[in-house]
Motif scaffolding. Structure first.
Motif, PDB file in Angstrom:
ATOM      1  N   VAL A  12      45.758  38.680 102.588  1.00  0.00           N
ATOM      2  CA  VAL A  12      47.134  38.810 102.103  1.00  0.00           C
ATOM      3  C   VAL A  12      47.976  39.603 103.106  1.00  0.00           C
ATOM      4  O   VAL A  12      49.126  39.260 103.399  1.00  0.00           O
ATOM      5  N   PHE A  25      49.235  37.288 105.743  1.00  0.00           N
ATOM      6  CA  PHE A  25      50.373  36.468 105.310  1.00  0.00           C
ATOM      7  C   PHE A  25      51.648  37.308 105.378  1.00  0.00           C
ATOM      8  O   PHE A  25      52.707  36.848 105.807  1.00  0.00           O
ATOM      9  N   GLN A  26      51.507  38.566 104.966  1.00  0.00           N
ATOM     10  CA  GLN A  26      52.630  39.484 104.960  1.00  0.00           C
ATOM     11  C   GLN A  26      53.147  39.709 106.391  1.00  0.00           C
ATOM     12  O   GLN A  26      54.340  39.697 106.636  1.00  0.00           O
ATOM     13  N   GLY A  42      54.316  35.876 107.988  1.00  0.00           N
ATOM     14  CA  GLY A  42      55.299  35.012 107.337  1.00  0.00           C
ATOM     15  C   GLY A  42      54.841  33.563 107.247  1.00  0.00           C
ATOM     16  O   GLY A  42      55.644  32.673 106.976  1.00  0.00           O
ATOM     17  N   GLU A  43      53.550  33.315 107.474  1.00  0.00           N
ATOM     18  CA  GLU A  43      53.026  31.958 107.278  1.00  0.00           C
ATOM     19  C   GLU A  43      53.029  31.659 105.778  1.00  0.00           C
ATOM     20  O   GLU A  43      52.851  32.556 104.956  1.00  0.00           O
ATOM     21  N   THR A  44      53.179  30.388 105.416  1.00  0.00           N
ATOM     22  CA  THR A  44      53.079  30.044 104.003  1.00  0.00           C
ATOM     23  C   THR A  44      51.677  29.502 103.722  1.00  0.00           C
ATOM     24  O   THR A  44      51.113  28.800 104.569  1.00  0.00           O
ATOM     25  N   PRO A  45      51.106  29.811 102.556  1.00  0.00           N
ATOM     26  CA  PRO A  45      49.766  29.310 102.236  1.00  0.00           C
ATOM     27  C   PRO A  45      49.703  27.784 102.223  1.00  0.00           C
ATOM     28  O   PRO A  45      48.747  27.202 102.734  1.00  0.00           O
TER      29      PRO A  45
END
Ligand SMILES: Cc1cc2nc3c(=O)[nH]c(=O)nc-3n(C[C@H](O)[C@H](O)[C@H](O)COP(=O)(O)OP(=O)(O)OC[C@H]3O[C@@H](n4cnc5c(N)ncnc54)[C@H](O)[C@@H]3O)c2cc1C
Ligand code: SF4
Lengths: 98, 435
Positions: free
Chosen positions: B244, B247-248, B251-254
């Motif tokens: 997580v 991702f933070q 800024g990639e999206t899942p």
């Protein structure tokens, strides 16, 4: 906030079954004028794209498509930006496969 | 309020909760299990590989009626860059044994079956009930739970927290902290349906044989993460997960990551023409040994993902969940048999027993791995996969370049990317964390 053009999360959520608890959102965003960096992160990090910017530049949530992963809680609950709970028993996402 | 008092309340009907409730009920304790989903499994997400040994300890003849998909005869590890993968495959006919060791399963279906066993053993299972908080007495002892049902306070001698990775109740009662972004991964996955024969042809399988692919490399865009492709009977589970915190940071999206993985030239042909029937997301504990919280206290124990018992290196979680659930139940049974109260002092037996099991021993072995993978994510998940791909291509392409020069080029590319000390340092750190 550019999203990869080919990916439409709405289409993905359409595969899923939900029992929506109308009028009882299990996640709430604290009212704000300018969103915190944590809240802005959620525009991209939420796998169901529940978080969106409104035209005043504030972050809003629509929980109907939430898949209850908890990512926004891990990122935003500590700073007080959101209140996070599970939906009431039986409501929310209903996985057929998981 | 439900007036009846129980010997034990189990919160959650996932792998850990079902193992605990089953064991307690088999030992004759009066057990209430509460689950927020419509049925056990309706909220649960896994790859999913089932490890037979740990289930056998609970239900020895599970192969007779459990909803198993395929028994695994092959494992593939892929190191991927954007256009290639370098693979290590292991396949053995030894895995076609009478009692296979690993199976693919579909969690929603498996949990439903497991829950039926819990009921048959005599536990009361109440679904569609969200536990909202722990009930504590004036001394802070846990005496039961409060639920979202009307008059929902219920009492028991001990509460088994099998509430999964989010562990909301434990955090609310200040028993442990909320999971941190660098200690949990977010995984997204899809179920791709194809005719059985197509799956068997594409993956080189016969009958109920199965195979799984674990993939790492540039697919996670420099984040600490892994992709997976598991063959079920009539569908393929495909997903990818990253920390997580990453991702933070990026800024990639899942879903962007998932779709790029699906479009990868090594992956796309495997799922071509499939019908997607579900999109799910779930967190996975990744903090390892150092992230394990307090495991017991006055009137409570915590098991499974809620206790962060997950071996991210080997992709094992459900077996640690089942084992910790079973061991906690056995400890509770022992305390109860001695007619002792469910105090922290007595429930410490659970930790003593868990320390002796593979659960804690394995997690201890890899205690430095999560931090290493996280701080070195660019190297392990971006730089090395690209270097290996280039080296492989250089090795295989026949273009008139003398082999000596080819080797030199490969060598140089590694040194240029990571320097001698970098290479040795990475190898050393990896070896030490693996030890
Ligand atoms: C994508 C993915 C792939 C994985 N692959 C593998 C794999 O191949 N092999 C493997 O061994 N492990 C794998 N794991 C890990 C494995 O799924 C977990 O370790 C395991 O499910 C943990 O079991 P648990 O019982 O602790 O938690 P869960 O299975 O999550 O169960 C928790 C239960 O508690 C319920 N609950 C939670 N809070 C409340 C509440 N307040 N009130 C009532 N009910 C509540 C939930 O609805 C749920 O049923 C994977 C995980 C993911 C996400
Ligand atoms: S719990 Fe997960 S799916 Fe639901 S809003 Fe939060 S990040 Fe999105």
């Amino acid at each position: 906030m550019s999203i990869e053009p080919s990916v439409r999360v709405e289409d993905k959520l359409f595969y899923n079954r939900y029992l929506v608890d109308a009028g009882r959102a299990h996640i709430k965003v604290r009212p704000h004028t300018t969103p915190s960096p944590e809240l802005l992160t959620m525009l991209k990090a939420c796998p169901a794209r529940c978080y969106e910017l409104n035209d005043k530049g504030q972050v809003e949530i629509t929980v109907d498509g939430c898949i209850e992963c908890g990512t926004c809680r891990v990122i935003c609950e500590g700073s007080g930006d959101i209140e996070w709970s599970y939906p009431r028993g039986g409501y929310g996402v209903l996985f057929k496969f998981g | 309020m439900i007036e009846e008092k129980f010997d034990a309340i189990v919160v959650g009907a996932g792998m850990a909760g079902n193992a605990a409730a089953l064991t307690l009920a088999q030992r004759g304790l009066k057990v209430l299990q509460l689950e927020r989903g419509e049925y056990s499994g309706s909220k649960n997400v896994q790859g999913a590989i089932l490890y037979a040994d740990m289930l056998e300890k609970l239900i020895p003849d599970f192969r007779e009626d459990a909803p198993l998909e395929r028994h695994l005869v092959e494992q593939r590890f892929w190191m991927m860059d954007d256009r290639s993968h370098t693979g290590l495959h292991y396949r053995s006919d030894d895995f076609n044994e009478e009692k296979p060791n690993r199976y693919t399963i579909i969690r929603a279906q498996f949990d439903k079956w497991f829950s039926q066993k819990v009921r048959e053993a005599g536990a009361t299972v109440l679904c569609e009930t969200t536990v909202t908080e722990l009930a504590q007495d004036a001394y802070g002892r846990v005496i039961g739970v409060r639920t979202d049902r009307a008059d929902g306070e219920i009492h028991a001698d001990v509460v088994v927290l099998a509430e999964g990775v989010n562990g909301l109740l434990g955090t609310r009662a200040h028993l442990r902290e909320r999971p941190k972004p660098d200690k949990v991964a977010l995984a997204v996955k899809e179920m791709h349906f194809l005719p059985r024969e197509t799956i068997e042809a594409r993956f080189n399988l016969k009958g109920d044989e199965g195979m799984v692919i674990e993939a790492a490399g540039t697919i996670s865009r420099g984040m600490t993460g892994m992709g997976f492709i598991y063959a079920n009977k009539e569908c393929i589970s495909l997903g990818i997960g990253c920390l997580v915190a990453d991702f933070q940071r990026t800024g990639e999206t899942p879903y962007g990551l998932l779709d790029r993985f699906k479009r990868h030239p090594s992956v796309a042909p495997l799922i071509e023409g499939s019908e997607v029937k579900e999109y799910a997301a779930h967190l996975i504990p990744e903090g390892g040994f150092k992230a394990i919280p307090q495991l017991y206290g006055e009137g409570w124990v915590v098991v499974g993902d809620a206790a962060q018992l997950n071996n991210a290196i080997h992709r094992e979680g459900s077996n640690l969940a089942m084992t910790s659930g079973r061991i906690a139940a056995e400890a509770i049974f022992q305390v109860k048999s001695r007619k002792d109260p469910m105090t922290a002092e007595n429930l410490a037996l659970y930790k003593t027993m868990l320390d002796e099991s593979f659960v804690i021993k394995d997690l201890k072995k890899y205690k430095d791995m999560p931090a290493l993978m996280h701080t070195q994510s660019q190297n392990f998940f971006l730089t090395y996969p690209e270097l290996v791909s280039r080296a492989m291509q250089n090795f295989l392409r026949v273009d008139g370049t003398p082999k000596v020069e080819k080797e030199k080029t490969t060598f140089k590319s590694f040194i240029k990317a990571r320097s001698w000390s970098g290479l040795f340092g990475d190898a050393f750190r990896l070896a030490r964390a693996w030890r």
